[in-house]
Design an enzyme around this catalytic site. Structure first.
Site, PDB file in Angstrom:
ATOM      1  N   PHE A  35      54.888  96.613  28.637  1.00  0.00           N
ATOM      2  CA  PHE A  35      53.766  96.300  29.521  1.00  0.00           C
ATOM      3  C   PHE A  35      53.899  97.105  30.803  1.00  0.00           C
ATOM      4  CE2 PHE A  35      50.339  93.087  30.100  1.00  0.00           C
ATOM      5  CZ  PHE A  35      50.012  92.911  28.765  1.00  0.00           C
ATOM      6  N   GLN A  60      43.794  91.910  42.688  1.00  0.00           N
ATOM      7  CA  GLN A  60      44.137  92.878  41.649  1.00  0.00           C
ATOM      8  C   GLN A  60      42.913  93.335  40.851  1.00  0.00           C
ATOM      9  OE1 GLN A  60      46.814  91.904  38.024  1.00  0.00           O
ATOM     10  NE2 GLN A  60      47.884  93.455  39.218  1.00  0.00           N
ATOM     11  N   HIS A  73      42.012  95.151  37.476  1.00  0.00           N
ATOM     12  CA  HIS A  73      42.578  95.557  36.186  1.00  0.00           C
ATOM     13  C   HIS A  73      41.894  96.861  35.799  1.00  0.00           C
ATOM     14  CE1 HIS A  73      43.774  95.518  32.008  1.00  0.00           C
ATOM     15  NE2 HIS A  73      44.488  94.435  32.185  1.00  0.00           N
ATOM     16  N   LEU A 103      37.632  91.665  29.751  1.00  0.00           N
ATOM     17  CA  LEU A 103      38.948  92.306  29.804  1.00  0.00           C
ATOM     18  C   LEU A 103      39.322  92.965  28.483  1.00  0.00           C
ATOM     19  CD1 LEU A 103      41.800  92.644  31.182  1.00  0.00           C
ATOM     20  CD2 LEU A 103      42.377  90.454  30.158  1.00  0.00           C
ATOM     21  N   GLU A 156      45.893  95.069  28.730  1.00  0.00           N
ATOM     22  CA  GLU A 156      46.897  96.102  28.976  1.00  0.00           C
ATOM     23  C   GLU A 156      47.760  96.339  27.727  1.00  0.00           C
ATOM     24  OE1 GLU A 156      48.453  95.905  32.920  1.00  0.00           O
ATOM     25  OE2 GLU A 156      50.497  96.077  32.207  1.00  0.00           O
ATOM     26  N   ARG A 181      49.011  98.322  37.632  1.00  0.00           N
ATOM     27  CA  ARG A 181      47.556  98.193  37.673  1.00  0.00           C
ATOM     28  C   ARG A 181      46.935  98.750  38.942  1.00  0.00           C
ATOM     29  NH1 ARG A 181      47.227  92.084  35.018  1.00  0.00           N
ATOM     30  NH2 ARG A 181      47.719  92.786  32.910  1.00  0.00           N
ATOM     31  N   HIS A 239      40.425  91.127  38.715  1.00  0.00           N
ATOM     32  CA  HIS A 239      41.111  90.395  37.661  1.00  0.00           C
ATOM     33  C   HIS A 239      41.928  89.208  38.159  1.00  0.00           C
ATOM     34  CE1 HIS A 239      42.937  89.776  33.797  1.00  0.00           C
ATOM     35  NE2 HIS A 239      44.145  90.100  34.190  1.00  0.00           N
ATOM     36  N   ARG A 271      50.669  92.281  41.271  1.00  0.00           N
ATOM     37  CA  ARG A 271      51.337  91.583  40.179  1.00  0.00           C
ATOM     38  C   ARG A 271      51.514  92.513  38.982  1.00  0.00           C
ATOM     39  NH1 ARG A 271      49.621  89.086  35.537  1.00  0.00           N
ATOM     40  NH2 ARG A 271      47.392  89.223  36.029  1.00  0.00           N
TER      41      ARG A 271
END
Lengths: 249, 580
Positions: free
Chosen positions: B120, B234, B236, B246, B249, B289, B357, B392
């Site tokens: 990730f 954030q 995304h 979404l 990721e 991100r 996001h 994050r």
């Protein structure tokens, strides 16, 4: 150029005001990428703020926005206006449920049934977390995975002719979830769920119409869960006649 | 639903998503003497945790270590995370994901039966557990179904909490509106845990569900509790244009490529290269991100993105992964792309663009989930405990709601056990006062303002003032607009005067919450004169540790938020330049 529009015929019901549900027509702009839920949101924001319905994720996973669209149970966030041209589109609350208001149905019955089938891992002895995970092979996962995809959207109950006639019937989603746990290699609760499943209002009520699996937006196939539970129940019964001492699972 | 004996509990959880359910179960396991209630404006399984896709991070393998997870998280946060909290987080994460495994979560598995881990963004090793690409859905349903076995947990489904009840500086419950009959009731509790999630709906283009309106943040803020680090929002990098749905990721973790309109993997031009065929941790598409979202904007400024009816976009190309892998590990991505943009990722690239996001900020809590208000706790996205700092890392938030949901549940349970029983009589009076306030404000008022108009203007103000790139002028504009919208909100008019399932009234209450939260975002952003993590200012392009290695705290005043600061806790990782 005049803007293209579509008409929605929406069921309205105000408890305490309406003796029975009525239909109200709304004309909304037509957009190729709009879903029925977008049209309802347009109505609420721009035409009539009193229209009541549930929605949240608008991506087909929270299960809130199920309604009857032209008589078929659908997630309205996944029902495109373009598939219903030229309209009108009939939007009604999910069939077979009491209506609280407008397009909002009462879920209390399902929530009670969900708890009754004990949809959690049951073990004789629980392993401490410090001992790590239960091993489960991809094949063992695949055995129940499909039945774990239920989003509790209630479309299957709206499509189920048995539930329509016999509200005590446990119904497709609850049975599929019970079956999901029965099939999970980590679970030992089959014996505890069996009495709930084999009551008259459990799996035996189902006449195998299969409508539940047709309308399921997540491919759960509750009809298969019900039929296979019947088979397991029948095998159990037979075994107990022939070999009363035989343990199971 | 409670019986006639009233609405009295030891512990009340507001919100039935991942954090709320984990908190309720932790409290039930802490003591069987506690009466616990979960109140949610939706049925718990509708909560937004359900939409999380990619996975949940925890150290599970021999090639990984707690220190590496901590370092990745702190580095990703641009050194604004509290390091003592991160250390607790990574330490308790493995136990929490195993606990969830024991509760039936269908984690994807390796051939030997162990839970699988995938790469990730921003993580140096594979440590993200997943359930295909519906991780949040499976976690939420496993938690909800498990919660059903605890008879001590009462639920208030489809109730909306309108205010915190406070007496002598201590929380003693909430006033809440039952959607089903329109009745306002006091629900008394010795401890309250806010687990109401984020507030993505303050922006027009977001992955967040309609219910993400920052209700719990607003309630705490109005009760005098600070909202911490609210400027950090954030984006995304991969949402579907138009809807903002979404695309996880994990699509990049599995090896997907981001390409501009020339089919070129543009991230190599921004220091994230070199491009490789198989994914390399923290490089290219596995960058964090905030950086990937900025790269998109810069690529757009160079004229190398596509233009569509919903603005500029790039391509997320999964074709080389093949149908088999896509169907096994990314089936939901395929379903979403097919349904909502008419693209089959097996054969065509998916159009994507950055989308709001997640809120790194939230209700300021300590390491146990406790807030500055006696009896009030918070966990999950609603809280800022603070492991995420200025940015994050993907797959840390699902873990966060488990670890800190459980911690808040235990801390609140202990608080409730120690606190004497509450008298509820004066509280009934407070509930009828609250009902009168709502009636006067929304139901009898003869205003002229519409909910949808104010909501749209608020969202526009946030997007133009507090987007991926920010500067003083645009943020000041946003602050002014938000002040004016607050005045206009006082003249709001509702068409729906009914008691039963009045969703227009709920929308008005939610709008009021978003206005509060939006203002804390804009004010905190304006005050932070540096660039750090997701907060990027064109007028202050550098990180400024001398002035801003600290958390912002937004407190409510009649003139809007007052901003104060709190030091960041540094334990073993002194701040360094954040370069991938």
């Amino acid at each position: 150029m005049t803007e293209e529009t579509m008409t929605l015929e929406v069921t309205r019901y105000r408890p305490g005001h309406d003796r029975e549900p009525r239909t109200q027509s709304f004309t909304v702009p037509y957009r190729t990428d709009w879903v029925v839920l977008d049209a309802l949101n347009h109505i609420k924001d721009r035409i009539d703020g009193t229209l009541s319905y549930r929605w949240s994720c608008r991506m087909g996973v929270c299960g809130s926005c199920g309604m009857m669209v032209n008589g078929v149970p659908k997630l309205t966030c996944a029902a495109f206006l373009r598939d219903y041209r030229p309209g009108p589109i009939r939007v009604e609350p999910l069939a077979n449920f009491p209506v609280i208001r407008d397009l909002v149905i009462a879920l209390d019955d399902f929530m009670e049934k969900l708890r009754r089938v004990k949809p959690w891992i049951i073990r004789a002895v629980e392993k401490p977390v410090s001992d790590g995970e239960y091993l489960q092979t991809p094949a063992q996962l695949d055995a129940y995975k499909q039945f774990s995809m239920c989003i509790n959207c209630m479309l299957c109950y709206a499509a189920c002719p048995v539930y329509g006639l016999e509200p005590a019937f446990l119904g497709p989603a609850a049975i599929a979830l019970a079956y999901r746990y029965n099939l999970d290699s980590r679970d030992e609760g089959y014996r505890l769920r069996e009495p709930v499943l084999s009551e008259a209002v459990g799996v035996w009520e189902c006449t195998f119409v299969g409508e539940c699996s047709v309308v399921c937006p997540k491919g759960v196939d509750p009809a298969a869960a019900i039929q296979r539970s019947k088979l397991a129940g029948a095998t159990d019964w037979l075994l107990s006649m022939i070999m009363p001492w035989a343990g199971r699972r | 639903m409670p019986g006639d004996d009233g609405y009295q509990h030891d512990l009340l959880v507001i919100g039935g998503g991942g954090a709320g359910l984990r908190a309720a179960i932790a409290a039930a396991e802490e003591s069987n003497r506690l009466s616990i209630a979960v109140l949610s404006k939706v049925y718990p399984m509708r909560s937004h945790t359900v939409s999380a896709e990619g996975g949940t991070a925890a150290v599970m393998r021999e090639n990984d270590s707690l220190d590496t997870h901590a370092k990745d998280t702190i580095f990703g946060s641009d050194f604004l995370a509290d390091q003592d909290v991160v250390e607790v987080f990574v330490k308790e994460a493995p136990g929490e994901v195993i606990q969830l495994e024991h509760w039936g979560c269908p984690w994807s598995r390796d051939p030997d039966g162990r839970v699988s881990v995938r790469p990730f963004g921003g993580m140096t090793v594979n440590r993200t557990l997943y359930a295909a690409d519906k991780t949040g859905f499976h976690m939420l349903h496993a938690l909800f179904q498990t919660s059903l076995k605890y008879e001590k947990i009462t639920r208030y489904d489809e109730w909306f909490a309108t205010s915190l009840l406070i007496e002598d500086g201590k929380v003693c419950g909430v006033t809440a509106l039952n959607l089903h009959d329109g009745q306002m009731r006091p629900i008394v509790a010795k401890a309250v845990i806010m687990c109401t999630g984020g507030a993505g709906r303050i922006f027009p283009f977001t992955t967040n569900a309609a219910i993400k309106t920052g209700d719990g943040m607003a309630l705490a803020y109005r009760a005098g509790v600070a909202l911490k680090d609210m400027e950090f929002v954030q984006y995304h990098p991969t949402g579907l244009p138009g809807t903002g749905i979404l695309i996880t990721e994990a699509a990049r973790g599995e090896g997907g490529h981001l390409k501009n309109k020339d089919g070129y993997r543009y991230l190599q031009d921004y220091g994230l290269g070199p491009p490789t065929d198989t994914p390399v941790h923290r490089k290219m598409e596995l960058g964090p991100r905030d950086i990937l979202s900025r790269c998109h904007i810069q690529e757009h400024q160079k004229g190398r993105t596509f233009d569509g009816p919903y603005g500029h976009y790039v391509h997320l190309d999964l074709r080389h992964l093949g149908e088999k892998l896509i169907d096994k590990n990314l089936p939901f991505v395929r379903e979403l792309a097919r349904n909502y943009v008419g693209i089959d990722p097996v054969h065509e690239p998916i159009p994507v663009r950055p989308v709001v996001h997640y809120m790194m900020g939230g209700i300021s809590t300590d390491i146990t989930g406790k807030t500055s208000l006696n009896g009030l706790y918070a966990a999950g996205e609603a809280a800022c405990v603070s492991i995420n700092g200025a940015n994050r890392l993907g797959s840390n938030s699902l873990t966060e709601l488990l670890v800190f949901g459980a911690r808040a549940g235990r801390a609140a349970a202990r608080h409730a056990l120690e606190r004497p029983a509450l008298r509820s009589n004066p509280l009934a009076q407070l509930a009828s006062d609250e009902r009168r306030r709502l009636d006067q404000r929304f139901l009898r008022a003869d205003g002229r303002e519409k909910i949808a108009d104010i909501r749209e203007e608020m969202q526009k103000a946030l997007e133009s003032g507090c987007g991926i790139y920010r500067d003083r002028a645009t943020m000041e504009g946003a602050c002014q607009t938000l002040r004016k919208l607050r005045e206009r909100f006082a003249h709001i008019s509702l068409a729906d005067k009914d008691a039963v399932f009045n969703t227009e009234l709920i929308a008005a209450l939610e709008l009021e919450c978003t206005l509060d939260v939006a203002e804390t975002v804009a004010r905190s952003a304006l005050a932070r004169e540096e660039s750090r993590g997701s907060h990027t200012r064109t007028d202050f392009p550098k990180r400024d540790d001398a002035r801003f290695l600290k958390h912002s705290l937004a407190y409510q005043t009649p003139d809007g938020p007052r901003i104060e600061y709190l030091p960041v806790t540094i334990t073993r990782w002194p701040p360094e330049e954040r370069k991938y």
